[in-house]
Write a protein that holds these residues in place. Structure first.
Motif, mmCIF file in Angstrom:
data_model
loop_
_atom_site.group_PDB
_atom_site.id
_atom_site.type_symbol
_atom_site.label_atom_id
_atom_site.label_comp_id
_atom_site.label_asym_id
_atom_site.label_seq_id
_atom_site.Cartn_x
_atom_site.Cartn_y
_atom_site.Cartn_z
ATOM 1 N N ASP A 101 10.620 10.479 48.982
ATOM 2 C CA ASP A 101 11.076 11.659 48.242
ATOM 3 C C ASP A 101 12.590 11.617 48.054
ATOM 4 O O ASP A 101 13.326 11.343 48.994
ATOM 5 N N GLY A 102 13.036 11.889 46.843
ATOM 6 C CA GLY A 102 14.463 11.900 46.535
ATOM 7 C C GLY A 102 14.960 10.622 45.904
ATOM 8 O O GLY A 102 16.082 10.555 45.427
ATOM 9 N N VAL A 103 14.116 9.574 45.895
ATOM 10 C CA VAL A 103 14.502 8.297 45.294
ATOM 11 C C VAL A 103 14.112 8.313 43.825
ATOM 12 O O VAL A 103 12.966 8.575 43.474
ATOM 13 N N ARG A 104 15.093 8.052 42.970
ATOM 14 C CA ARG A 104 14.834 8.001 41.524
ATOM 15 C C ARG A 104 14.451 6.588 41.084
ATOM 16 O O ARG A 104 13.541 6.394 40.290
ATOM 17 N N MET A 105 15.166 5.583 41.632
ATOM 18 C CA MET A 105 14.928 4.203 41.216
ATOM 19 C C MET A 105 15.413 3.267 42.318
ATOM 20 O O MET A 105 16.371 3.573 43.033
ATOM 21 N N VAL A 106 14.758 2.101 42.437
ATOM 22 C CA VAL A 106 15.141 1.088 43.415
ATOM 23 C C VAL A 106 15.239 -0.254 42.701
ATOM 24 O O VAL A 106 14.358 -0.604 41.915
ATOM 25 N N GLU A 107 16.309 -0.988 42.971
ATOM 26 C CA GLU A 107 16.504 -2.317 42.392
ATOM 27 C C GLU A 107 16.855 -3.317 43.489
ATOM 28 O O GLU A 107 17.521 -2.960 44.460
ATOM 29 N N VAL A 108 16.414 -4.552 43.314
ATOM 30 C CA VAL A 108 16.883 -5.651 44.154
ATOM 31 C C VAL A 108 17.973 -6.344 43.348
ATOM 32 O O VAL A 108 17.741 -6.764 42.217
ATOM 33 N N GLN A 109 19.174 -6.416 43.934
ATOM 34 C CA GLN A 109 20.314 -6.997 43.223
ATOM 35 C C GLN A 109 20.914 -8.136 44.024
ATOM 36 O O GLN A 109 20.861 -8.142 45.256
ATOM 37 N N GLU A 110 21.515 -9.056 43.321
ATOM 38 C CA GLU A 110 22.254 -10.128 43.976
ATOM 39 C C GLU A 110 23.572 -9.553 44.480
ATOM 40 O O GLU A 110 24.248 -8.808 43.780
ATOM 41 N N SER A 111 23.925 -9.877 45.716
ATOM 42 C CA SER A 111 25.188 -9.389 46.287
ATOM 43 C C SER A 111 26.337 -10.245 45.791
ATOM 44 O O SER A 111 26.249 -11.470 45.769
ATOM 45 N N ILE A 112 27.417 -9.574 45.429
ATOM 46 C CA ILE A 112 28.601 -10.265 44.920
ATOM 47 C C ILE A 112 29.651 -10.405 46.011
ATOM 48 O O ILE A 112 30.391 -11.370 46.048
ATOM 49 N N SER A 113 29.703 -9.463 46.919
ATOM 50 C CA SER A 113 30.750 -9.425 47.942
ATOM 51 C C SER A 113 30.594 -10.554 48.956
ATOM 52 O O SER A 113 29.499 -11.043 49.208
ATOM 53 N N ARG A 114 31.714 -10.921 49.552
ATOM 54 C CA ARG A 114 31.681 -11.911 50.623
ATOM 55 C C ARG A 114 31.157 -11.252 51.895
ATOM 56 O O ARG A 114 31.188 -10.039 52.047
ATOM 57 N N ASN A 115 30.700 -12.090 52.819
ATOM 58 C CA ASN A 115 30.230 -11.633 54.127
ATOM 59 C C ASN A 115 29.076 -10.633 54.025
ATOM 60 O O ASN A 115 28.966 -9.724 54.824
ATOM 61 N N ARG A 116 28.241 -10.786 53.047
ATOM 62 C CA ARG A 116 27.084 -9.909 52.875
ATOM 63 C C ARG A 116 25.841 -10.783 52.732
ATOM 64 O O ARG A 116 25.915 -11.971 52.541
ATOM 65 N N GLU A 136 22.582 -12.288 50.765
ATOM 66 C CA GLU A 136 22.498 -12.813 49.394
ATOM 67 C C GLU A 136 22.068 -11.740 48.404
ATOM 68 O O GLU A 136 22.481 -11.744 47.253
ATOM 69 N N GLU A 137 21.188 -10.864 48.865
ATOM 70 C CA GLU A 137 20.655 -9.801 48.011
ATOM 71 C C GLU A 137 20.778 -8.470 48.729
ATOM 72 O O GLU A 137 20.938 -8.427 49.947
ATOM 73 N N ASN A 138 20.693 -7.419 47.946
ATOM 74 C CA ASN A 138 20.635 -6.081 48.535
ATOM 75 C C ASN A 138 19.651 -5.245 47.742
ATOM 76 O O ASN A 138 19.316 -5.557 46.607
ATOM 77 N N ILE A 139 19.198 -4.202 48.375
ATOM 78 C CA ILE A 139 18.343 -3.225 47.707
ATOM 79 C C ILE A 139 19.241 -2.036 47.374
ATOM 80 O O ILE A 139 19.922 -1.511 48.253
ATOM 81 N N THR A 140 19.260 -1.665 46.111
ATOM 82 C CA THR A 140 20.078 -0.543 45.666
ATOM 83 C C THR A 140 19.168 0.623 45.322
ATOM 84 O O THR A 140 18.220 0.474 44.560
ATOM 85 N N ILE A 141 19.475 1.775 45.919
ATOM 86 C CA ILE A 141 18.686 2.980 45.688
ATOM 87 C C ILE A 141 19.528 3.987 44.915
ATOM 88 O O ILE A 141 20.666 4.273 45.286
ATOM 89 N N TYR A 142 18.938 4.518 43.839
ATOM 90 C CA TYR A 142 19.545 5.589 43.050
ATOM 91 C C TYR A 142 18.800 6.868 43.396
ATOM 92 O O TYR A 142 17.579 6.895 43.446
#
Length: 88
Positions: free
Chosen positions: A38-53, A55-61
Motif C-alpha cells: 500500500d502506498g507504492v505507485r510504481m517500482v522499477e529495477v534500475q542500473e546503479s550509476i554511483s560508485r560503491n553501490r 550494480e542495480e537498485n530497486i526504485t520505488i515511487y
C-alpha cells in the motif's frame, strides 16, 4: 553483510525510495512483491550509476497520499519479514 539497505533519495521531480540488495538476483522477484505494498505507485529495477553501490537498485515511487517516511518504514518492515523467512 545486511541483505538490503534503503535510502530516501531526492530527484528534481520527486522523492524516491532506493533499495540496494546484496543479492541482485532477487531484484525482479522483489519488484513484483513490492508493487503490492500500500502506498507504492510504481517500482522499477534500475542500473546503479554511483560508485560503491550495488550494480542495480530497486526504485520505488510513492502515491501522493502517503508520506515517504511512512512508506520507507512499511518497505523496511516488509523486507525484514521477507528476509527472515528466506533465511529460515
Amino acid at each position: 553483510m545486511l541483505p538490503f539497505r534503503t535510502e530516501i533519495r531526492n530527484s528534481p521531480k520527486e522523492q524516491t525510495l532506493k533499495i540496494y540488495l546484496s543479492n541482485t538476483s532477487l531484484d525482479n522477484e522483489l519488484k513484483i512483491l513490492l508493487e503490492k505494498v500500500d502506498g507504492v505507485r510504481m517500482v522499477e529495477v534500475q542500473e546503479s550509476i554511483s560508485r560503491n553501490r550495488a550494480e542495480e537498485n530497486i526504485t520505488i515511487y510513492r502515491e501522493d497520499s502517503i508520506s515517504m517516511n511512512i512508506l520507507k518504514e512499511k518497505v523496511d518492515d516488509f523486507l525484514e519479514n521477507y528476509f527472515e523467512r528466506v533465511d529460515i
